[in-house]
Write an enzyme that holds these catalytic residues in place. Structure first.
Site, short mmCIF file in Angstrom:
data_model
loop_
_atom_site.label_atom_id
_atom_site.label_comp_id
_atom_site.label_asym_id
_atom_site.label_seq_id
_atom_site.Cartn_x
_atom_site.Cartn_y
_atom_site.Cartn_z
N HIS A 1 0.23 -60.48 83.18
CA HIS A 1 0.13 -60.97 81.81
C HIS A 1 1.46 -61.31 81.16
CE1 HIS A 1 -4.18 -60.03 81.14
NE2 HIS A 1 -3.95 -59.09 82.04
N LYS B 1 0.59 -62.33 65.28
CA LYS B 1 0.73 -61.90 66.67
C LYS B 1 1.76 -60.77 66.68
CE LYS B 1 1.87 -66.23 67.58
NZ LYS B 1 0.98 -66.49 68.68
N ARG B 2 1.96 -60.11 67.83
CA ARG B 2 3.00 -59.11 67.90
C ARG B 2 4.36 -59.73 67.55
NH1 ARG B 2 2.19 -53.70 69.51
NH2 ARG B 2 4.44 -53.68 69.50
N LYS C 1 8.49 -65.07 70.56
CA LYS C 1 7.41 -65.72 69.81
C LYS C 1 7.97 -66.50 68.61
CE LYS C 1 4.05 -62.17 71.18
NZ LYS C 1 2.90 -62.82 71.84
N THR D 1 -3.92 -65.84 72.98
CA THR D 1 -5.37 -65.88 72.78
C THR D 1 -5.67 -66.13 71.31
OG1 THR D 1 -5.28 -63.47 72.79
CG2 THR D 1 -6.17 -64.53 74.75
N LYS E 1 -8.54 -68.54 69.17
CA LYS E 1 -9.39 -68.12 68.04
C LYS E 1 -9.25 -69.11 66.89
CE LYS E 1 -8.60 -63.53 69.70
NZ LYS E 1 -7.61 -62.44 69.73
C1 26V Z 1 5.32 -56.14 76.53
C2 26V Z 1 6.60 -55.74 76.32
C3 26V Z 1 6.85 -54.31 76.18
C4 26V Z 1 8.30 -53.97 76.33
C5 26V Z 1 9.16 -54.93 75.57
C6 26V Z 1 8.98 -56.32 76.04
C7 26V Z 1 7.60 -56.70 76.25
C8 26V Z 1 7.27 -58.01 76.38
C9 26V Z 1 5.98 -58.40 76.56
C10 26V Z 1 5.01 -57.45 76.65
C11 26V Z 1 3.63 -57.92 76.86
C12 26V Z 1 2.86 -57.08 77.81
C13 26V Z 1 1.74 -57.80 78.37
C14 26V Z 1 0.96 -58.59 77.38
O1 26V Z 1 0.45 -58.09 76.40
N1 26V Z 1 0.83 -59.87 77.64
C15 26V Z 1 0.03 -60.78 76.83
O2 26V Z 1 -1.21 -60.89 77.48
C16 26V Z 1 -2.09 -61.76 76.79
C17 26V Z 1 -3.42 -61.70 77.51
O3 26V Z 1 -3.30 -62.25 78.79
C18 26V Z 1 -1.51 -63.16 76.75
O4 26V Z 1 -2.37 -64.00 76.02
C19 26V Z 1 -0.13 -63.14 76.09
O5 26V Z 1 0.45 -64.41 76.16
C20 26V Z 1 0.74 -62.11 76.78
O6 26V Z 1 1.97 -61.95 76.09
#
Ligand code: 26V
Length: 749
Positions: free
Chosen positions: A297, A482-483, A488, A590, A594
């Site tokens: 992901h 979003k986060r 982003k 996602t 929406k």
């Molecule tokens: C997590 C972290 C945690 C540590 C700091 C940096 C960092 C960067 C990214 C993430 C994301 C973790 C995985 C995630 O949530 N991915 C999201 O998954 C969604 C569902 O597939 C997708 O739509 C998003 O684009 C993707 O960011």
């Protein structure tokens, strides 16, 4: 219990003198009995979705809808003088951070809706994602005690608890089952850790701060805890049904690993087969290869789980030994394949004293999938390019989706009714029929404009209640929710707003349609720069909202505690969806889907699923700007100088300097100077402006202004919006889950 019986009991329910919480628990319990009345048809093969996160949101309205009794319940309560919306007081179950967790929840909804046997496995956190308050513009984190309202949608299965062993502690894993209602009733089984104080800590918090050794160790325990409970149970069930033979295990079970977090399940699975059932190592590996599949992901390196070998050895010595064994086997395989040393190290499970969960998943997984076309291509070309060279047959794409039941039918009844009246109701059970709208757009634009206005008004009322900010009804709504993450580029939106503001002040932006920019975002508690961006947006909001000269045209709102329930309001009331990540970095997104489904145009970069959105809804009906992946790659190699871009462009100078020239206050923390340095000087081992904000800023402002101008032609703009709704069926998670079922899981209804 039949529907009539449920309705009768609801009618007889005494409501006087009861609190909202009491009513919530009583009605939910009644609905549970009603929902669980049906016998389940046994199935041959189940798929299991292992995920650290399930961002379910509020179950009450959704479950009543899935059970087909939401309208009746609303009416019966109204007769008793109760507005069903009082249950909005009950908070969301926020057992997830963002996209990955919400996707898991959408998948469960779709599988149940389609009658596919997909069961979820995760952790029953005592506290979900923190509640966010904004104090003096800064994010403040408060514990999310979601169970304080009761948990009527879960059933504790006392007699199915299991033991999970670490070298230094033994933990009891108690399952709590949440039924997922639909054509089939599936189960989300969440494990709660019980035992002494240390044991209980394992399921206390979602995402313990992992910037300390202790935090990392806890996270490792969490991942092993639920993975071990899940595979242990599946193996035991198999033995009960088919005896101690495992050659057919994968005929009955398939396990989908949601990102790298549950990947230790692979090691635990092999360990159990060898230790408890005397399967030999290579047979156990082969069985695992048929059983597990992996979804990636994100390509952000910091989010790909790697475990320090010393830590694993300390608390999970058997797993450590097994991982080393897998690593040696992998080396043999690579020798046979004549891999170079560099290639072998690229794909290694074990290197530099660390275990790579991604490489383990790719090595054992029968499939590896990305979550949007571009993302899968990037996996094949970059992150897993070596593995792709040797195992091309493993790689697949599964573009994400969202459930239209929550994200259209539930959150936008008005638009859903307009669709019913235009093409009939069949789309509700077969979302592919939504494209029928394409043939009716000119007839319904006026009605669509009316619906949008209603949803916008509802959103503004909600914002007024929760944030205390008034927004006049005629404002166009641009939203970025979003986060919070630098990639982003919420900061780029803040700069763009400042540039428009400047243009309004000095008269260069003319004839501007009143607009509000809505932000919603939580930052990881330890992510300093993301927190600085939240403060900056709030400073911008305060300044602009109180400027009497411009606030009739331009406002900014940062909503507090953005969550699933807030999202339901925002996606329905928005005109313009802002999806502006640096090309190549947003795996899919996602939220973008929406918004599209609810008739917002996308203003975004060619990234993630945006690409597929404009492919389907038409580039002419959306607003694409900024550098594409190739150009970003070129800038990286050929040099990129953001300071020069700033010098050349007075508006950029105005916006970026606002960080440090005293226009805004960062409360004396120095965090704005840090943002400035990251952009112009470079910081944290990154070159300046690592996310190419200044590169895309000008084209972003142009796109925003173009939208503003286009909006004046109401009919033509509503047509663009409707084109988005009409072509959004592809982004239903029903489609996605069907692809998983047919191309990875081999399960049927
Ligand atoms: C997590 C972290 C945690 C540590 C700091 C940096 C960092 C960067 C990214 C993430 C994301 C973790 C995985 C995630 O949530 N991915 C999201 O998954 C969604 C569902 O597939 C997708 O739509 C998003 O684009 C993707 O960011």
């Amino acid at each position: 219990m039949e529907t009539t019986e449920f309705i009768k009991q609801l009618e007889e329910l005494k409501t006087e003198g009861k609190t909202t919480q009491e009513l919530y628990n009583e009605i939910s319990s009644l609905a549970m009995i009603f929902g669980l009345r049906k016998e389940q048809r046994p199935v041959v093969k189940n798929a299991y979705y292992l995920s650290m996160e399930f961002l379910i949101g509020r179950s009450f309205f959704n479950n009543l809808m899935e059970l087909g009794v939401l309208d009746e319940t609303r009416n019966i309560l109204a007769q008793k003088g109760i507005d069903i919306n009082i249950f909005e007081e009950i908070e969301d179950a926020a057992l997830g951070n963002g996209g990955l967790g919400r996707l898991a929840a959408c998948f469960l909804d779709s599988a149940a809706g389609l009658g596919l046997p997909l069961q979820g496995y995760g952790i029953r956190y005592r506290y979900g994602l923190f509640k966010q308050a904004i104090e003096n513009g800064f994010q403040v984190e408060l514990p999310d005690d979601w169970q304080r309202f009761g948990d009527p949608w879960s059933i504790r299965r006392e007699n199915e608890k299991r033991t999970v062993r670490f070298a230094d502690m033994t933990v009891t894993a108690v399952p709590y089952d949440m039924p997922v209602f639909g054509k089939r009733i599936n189960v989300l089984r969440l494990w709660q850790a019980e035992g002494d104080e240390e044991a209980q800590k394992i399921s206390e918090y979602l995402y313990p701060a992992d910037d300390t050794e202790e935090g990392k160790l806890l996270r490792l325990r969490q991942e092993y805890f639920f993975s071990a409970a899940a595979v242990g149970e599946l193996i035991e069930k198999h033995v009960k049904l088919y005896g101690r033979k495992f050659h057919n295990f994968a005929d009955f079970n398939v396990i989908q690993l949601n990102d790298t977090h549950p990947v230790l399940a692979i090691a635990e699975f092999i360990r159990i087969l060898i230790a408890d059932y005397q399967v030999n190592f290579s047979d156990a590996v082969e069985i695992a290869r048929k059983t597990f599949a992996y979804t990636n992901h994100t390509i952000m390196p910091e989010a790909l789980e790697c475990w320090d070998a010393g830590q694993v050895k300390k608390i999970l010595p058997d797993i450590y030994a097994l991982l080393i064994k897998l690593h040696l086997k992998q080396k043999e395989d690579f020798d046979k394949l004549n891999c170079s040393e560099e290639e072998a190290s690229d794909m290694a499970i074990y290197s530099s004293d660390r275990f790579s969960m991604a490489n383990l998943a790719v090595y054992i997984g029968k499939t590896v999938n990305g979550v949007a076309k571009l993302h899968t291509e990037i996996l094949k070309d970059s992150l897993f390019r070596t593995a792709y060279r040797y195992y091309p047959e493993k790689f697949q794409n599964k573009t994400n989706g969202i459930t239209q039941r929550r994200w259209l039918m539930l959150c936008n009844r008005e638009l859903s009714e307009l669709i019913d009246n235009t093409i009939g109701k069949e789309w509700r059970s077969d979302i592919s029929l939504l494209c029928g709208l394409n043939g009716h757009i000119p007839e319904i634009t006026n009605e669509f404009v009316r619906v949008k206005a209603v949803k916008r008004k509802q959103l503004f009322d909600y914002i007024k209640k929760h944030e205390g900010i008034d927004i006049p009804e005629n404002f166009i709504v641009y939203s970025q929710v979003k986060r919070l993450h630098e990639y982003k580029r919420q900061l780029m939106t803040a700069f763009a707003i400042l540039e428009i503001y400047k243009g309004l002040k000095d008269g260069t932006v003319k004839d501007f349609q009143p607009s509000v920019f809505v932000f919603g975002a939580k930052s990881a508690p330890s992510y300093k720069r993301a927190k600085a961006i939240i403060k900056f947006i709030n400073e911008v909001a305060d300044k602009l909202n109180s400027d009497e000269q411009t606030n009739k045209f331009l406002k900014v709102v940062f909503v507090q505690n953005y969550n699933v329930s807030y999202a339901e309001k925002i996606v329905a009331g928005t005109d313009v969806s802002l999806q502006v990540s640096t090309a190549g970095l947003e795996a899919s997104g996602t939220g973008n889907m929406k918004f599209m489904m609810n008739g917002a145009v996308t203003c975004g970069t060619m990234d993630g699923a945006n690409i597929e959105i404009v492919e389907l809804a038409g580039k002419e009906n959306n607003y694409i700007f900024g550098a594409e992946v190739d150009e970003i790659e070129k800038l990286k190699t050929e040099g990129y100088e953001p300071a020069k871009l700033m010098q050349k462009n007075a508006l950029h100078r105005y916006a970026v300097s606002a960080l440090t020239d005293g226009t805004f206050s960062d409360g004396g923390t120095g965090c704005f100077k840090d943002l400035y340095d990251a952009l112009i000087v470079g910081a944290s081992w990154h070159k300046p402006d690592h996310y190419f904000v200044l590169h895309d800023l000008q084209s972003y402002v142009e796109a925003l202004l173009k939208i503003n101008t286009d909006y004046k032609d109401q009919k033509s703009f509503a047509t663009k919006q409707l084109k988005n709704t009409a072509n959004s069926a592809f982004f239903s998670s029903d489609r996605t889950i069907m692809e998983y079922a047919e191309e990875i899981w081999n399960i049927t209804d």
